[in-house]
Design a protein around this motif. Sequence first.
Motif, PDB file in Angstrom:
ATOM      1  N   GLY A 173       0.560  -0.931   0.272  1.00 32.74           N
ATOM      2  CA  GLY A 173       0.087  -0.357   0.286  1.00 32.74           C
ATOM      3  C   GLY A 173       0.955   1.041   0.067  1.00 32.74           C
ATOM      4  O   GLY A 173       2.001   1.142   0.015  1.00 32.74           O
ATOM      5  N   TRP A 174       0.015   2.305  -0.079  1.00 28.69           N
ATOM      6  CA  TRP A 174       0.914   3.473  -0.790  1.00 28.69           C
ATOM      7  C   TRP A 174       0.580   4.559  -0.017  1.00 28.69           C
ATOM      8  O   TRP A 174      -0.560   4.523   0.243  1.00 28.69           O
ATOM      9  CB  TRP A 174       1.555   4.165  -1.520  1.00 28.69           C
ATOM     10  CG  TRP A 174       0.638   4.648  -2.433  1.00 28.69           C
ATOM     11  CD1 TRP A 174      -0.222   3.805  -3.356  1.00 28.69           C
ATOM     12  CD2 TRP A 174      -0.588   5.651  -3.054  1.00 28.69           C
ATOM     13  NE1 TRP A 174      -1.415   4.544  -3.958  1.00 28.69           N
ATOM     14  CE2 TRP A 174      -1.195   5.787  -4.127  1.00 28.69           C
ATOM     15  CE3 TRP A 174       0.181   6.807  -2.289  1.00 28.69           C
ATOM     16  CZ2 TRP A 174      -2.446   6.715  -4.723  1.00 28.69           C
ATOM     17  CZ3 TRP A 174      -0.142   8.113  -3.055  1.00 28.69           C
ATOM     18  CH2 TRP A 174      -1.886   7.885  -3.821  1.00 28.69           C
ATOM     19  N   VAL A 175       0.836   6.126   1.370  1.00 26.86           N
ATOM     20  CA  VAL A 175       0.325   6.836   1.624  1.00 26.86           C
ATOM     21  C   VAL A 175       1.163   8.201   1.002  1.00 26.86           C
ATOM     22  O   VAL A 175       2.585   8.281   1.129  1.00 26.86           O
ATOM     23  CB  VAL A 175       1.137   6.820   3.255  1.00 26.86           C
ATOM     24  CG1 VAL A 175       0.547   8.075   3.867  1.00 26.86           C
ATOM     25  CG2 VAL A 175       0.268   5.726   3.644  1.00 26.86           C
ATOM     26  N   GLY A 176       0.257   9.523   1.344  1.00 29.91           N
ATOM     27  CA  GLY A 176       0.168  10.062   0.735  1.00 29.91           C
ATOM     28  C   GLY A 176       0.287  11.305   1.861  1.00 29.91           C
ATOM     29  O   GLY A 176      -0.090  10.973   2.732  1.00 29.91           O
ATOM     30  N   SER A 177       1.611  12.092   1.959  1.00 27.28           N
ATOM     31  CA  SER A 177       1.849  12.808   2.404  1.00 27.28           C
ATOM     32  C   SER A 177       2.981  14.045   2.352  1.00 27.28           C
ATOM     33  O   SER A 177       3.598  14.398   2.300  1.00 27.28           O
ATOM     34  CB  SER A 177       3.087  12.679   3.870  1.00 27.28           C
ATOM     35  OG  SER A 177       3.633  13.600   4.907  1.00 27.28           O
ATOM     36  N   VAL A 178       1.869  15.121   2.737  1.00 21.33           N
ATOM     37  CA  VAL A 178       1.984  16.682   2.076  1.00 21.33           C
ATOM     38  C   VAL A 178       2.783  17.542   2.855  1.00 21.33           C
ATOM     39  O   VAL A 178       3.476  17.037   3.965  1.00 21.33           O
ATOM     40  CB  VAL A 178       0.472  17.204   2.104  1.00 21.33           C
ATOM     41  CG1 VAL A 178       1.205  18.847   1.704  1.00 21.33           C
ATOM     42  CG2 VAL A 178      -0.419  17.048   1.158  1.00 21.33           C
ATOM     43  N   VAL A 179       4.139  17.230   2.163  1.00 22.24           N
ATOM     44  CA  VAL A 179       4.817  18.173   2.828  1.00 22.24           C
ATOM     45  C   VAL A 179       5.369  19.395   2.381  1.00 22.24           C
ATOM     46  O   VAL A 179       6.798  20.280   3.035  1.00 22.24           O
ATOM     47  CB  VAL A 179       6.389  17.095   2.405  1.00 22.24           C
ATOM     48  CG1 VAL A 179       6.572  15.890   3.020  1.00 22.24           C
ATOM     49  CG2 VAL A 179       7.538  16.563   0.806  1.00 22.24           C
TER      50      VAL A 179
END
Length: 235
Positions: A173-179
Amino acid sequence: MSTFFVTGTDTDAGKTLVTSTLLATASAQGLTTLGLKPVASGSRVTPVGLRNSDALALQVQSMPPVSYATVNPWVFEPAIAPHLAASEASQALNVSDIVATLGATLAQTQRDLTLIEGAGGWRVPLNDRDDFCDIPRLMQLPVILVVGLKLGCLNHARLTAEAIAADGLTIAGWVGSVVDPAFTSESTRFAANLDVLKQTLPASCLGIIPHLEQPSPETAQPYLSLPPLRTLETP
């Protein structure tokens, strides 16, 4: 017992936030947890030795509690690439030693969910022969990919996914993280980027964490719409 390797598209993509949040989620479901960061650079000197903030965050979310040395057996002070930090400390990082140590830890500390966090991205070197990706490759671990959401993330994410597949591993699975908070200023374009990631990455999206003023497992947890972690068993 489920064990995953957590990698990112780049340094500061949000790996530790995602890892600690997943562990907290598992604990809230009544599962036992273990967070491991076998190699860490960028640490501070304390009365009890060098301590890395990422490893400390994982230690806090490991239930039942474990020692710092269990979480982070190789720790270095300068905030540089781990193989360079090891060289400055007159130490040698060896993937065989790391895998053996992790294997012993997993055998002695069996938990419902164990997450092993890498350093930087997928191809960060351990020495002039081995890379961090050799750890999950030798251990045959499924991978959770953390995508640092910013300009350029599509290329970074797709190349990382291709590299993981080329190494014979599966993305669980993948997770998006707003940097970069500016990346979300154009909501339509932001949504279009997410659509591309969802269409091209070979795994389900486990959640999108916005840019948080006070990032923590508590503030990030609502944004990870995860299936029950028991369904993420290693094949």
